[in-house]
Enzyme design. Structure first.
Site, PDB file in Angstrom:
ATOM      1  N   TYR A 143       0.767  -1.199  -0.012  1.00  0.00           N
ATOM      2  CA  TYR A 143       0.009  -0.199  -0.013  1.00  0.00           C
ATOM      3  C   TYR A 143       0.924   1.381  -0.015  1.00  0.00           C
ATOM      4  CZ  TYR A 143      -3.850  -2.980   0.874  1.00  0.00           C
ATOM      5  OH  TYR A 143      -4.824  -4.229   0.668  1.00  0.00           O
ATOM      6  N   ASP A 252      -6.244  -7.152   4.741  1.00  0.00           N
ATOM      7  CA  ASP A 252      -7.225  -6.432   3.841  1.00  0.00           C
ATOM      8  C   ASP A 252      -8.103  -7.583   3.528  1.00  0.00           C
ATOM      9  OD1 ASP A 252      -8.640  -4.943   2.486  1.00  0.00           O
ATOM     10  OD2 ASP A 252      -7.392  -4.150   1.280  1.00  0.00           O
TER      11      ASP A 252
END
Length: 360
Positions: A143, A252
């Site tokens: 990310y 996630d």
């Protein structure tokens, strides 16, 4: 966790966002005010116009003056981000990830609790079986956006996306997870979820850090799952888990699986936490903006109310948070027909009223 500042108002920035976000956030605010009156908590709240509509009108996502003001609050309550006229990724990266990274919200906290009266797709499992927490590292991994293209748009195109892990990032997340497991005081088991047999550099760092920090917590059972095995066991034996600590990418993924086990996105809430003194944390329901239900008083606000309870808990008002969580379970267990939008037996605002009534 933060400590409650006695005699001082809790400053909360409210970002309703897109679609049904403002509707569910309004119910969360309603419950916050109700429990505040019962518990003697005062608030200073301010609404912020951030999301798809602002972006379409002005081209702005998170202007610096707005960000600088957000930094002065104790916490942020977010509704939802996602607009049908804005391309996917623009608001998610420009607002959500930007806030997480710039505010150093390095812990993503996801309680996975099956409430009474809520259906789970797991046959034979009930509220006593599905009650664990996922602690996800929130500012590293894929990310960070490190990567690029070579020969883009050609038959020889190469795309690279680099996962970044630091000792500091691993250690502070793992240590927070150990402390949380200790305070939770349930099974006292912390499970590291990674993929050390294939991701032999970054996840080796996670493994070694987990072992080293774990020596400081002899009363906590240290456990390990490969991520694929975790997905299997989470479905087969969710009652095994107490607290899971994992990387940003894997967290996630497995938290969406966990959300379905607890009854869907309509009940799942989470926090993006900066535990440092003065750190600003952000709390949100896990569901999307559900634009097709906008303005129809049909969307489920339970997840947003749960996010408000998490905000109270992580701000040091644990008794008030427990009161809200208990009220939620009264409503799901005795009032609601379903957690699906339009099938709850009540409207959005009525669910908020029922939770307020149950606080007493």
């Amino acid at each position: 966790m933060a400590e409650a500042k006695k005699g001082k108002a809790l400053k909360i920035a409210v970002i309703g966002g897109d679609g049904t976000g403002p509707e569910v956030t309004a119910e969360a605010v309603k419950v916050l005010k109700a429990v505040g009156r019962l518990e003697g908590i005062s608030y200073e709240m301010k609404d912020f116009d951030l999301g798809g509509e602002r972006y379409l009108k002005t081209g702005e996502i998170l202007p610096d003056p707005v960000f600088n003001e957000l930094k002065t609050f104790d916490a942020i309550l977010l509704g939802a981000v996602g607009h049908p006229d804005v391309a996917p990724g623009i608001l998610e990266k420009g607002l959500l990830l930007e806030l997480r990274f710039r505010l150093d919200q390095y812990i993503n906290l996801r309680p996975v609790k099956l409430y009474p009266g809520v259906e789970t797709p797991l046959a034979g499992k009930g509220p006593d079986d599905i009650d664990f927490v996922v602690v996800r590292e929130n500012t590293e991994d894929m990310y960070v956006g490190m990567g690029g293209f070579l020969r883009k748009g050609t038959a020889d195109e190469v795309a690279m996306q680099t996962a970044i892990y630091t000792r500091k990032g691993c250690e502070r997340c793992i240590r927070w997870a150990f402390e949380y497991t200790k305070k939770r005081n349930r099974r006292k088991r912390l499970t590291l979820v990674a993929k050390t047999n294939v991701l032999t550099y970054g996840h080796d760092l996670w493994w070694r850090t987990f072992q080293e920090v774990g020596k400081e917590y002899p009363d906590i059972e240290k456990d390990y799952n490969h991520v694929d095995a975790c997905c299997m066991w989470m479905v087969k034996n969710p009652e095994y888990y107490d607290v899971i600590v994992t990387t940003n990418m894997f967290g996630d993924i497995i938290t969406d699986l966990a959300a379905i086990l607890q009854g869907g996105m309509g009940v799942a809430a989470g926090g993006n936490i900066n535990p440092a003194p003065g750190g600003v944390s952000m709390f949100e329901p896990m569901g999307g903006s559900a634009p097709k239900y906008t303005g129809k008083n049909m969307i489920n606000p339970i997840a947003a109310i749960g996010a408000a309870a998490l905000l109270l808990e992580q701000s040091g008002y644990e008794a008030a948070a427990a009161r809200v969580f208990k009220a939620i379970q009264v409503v799901t267990g005795t009032k609601m027909k379903s957690q699906a939008a339009g099938k709850m037996g009540y409207g959005t605002t009525e669910i908020g009223d029922l939770v307020c009534e149950a606080l007493g």
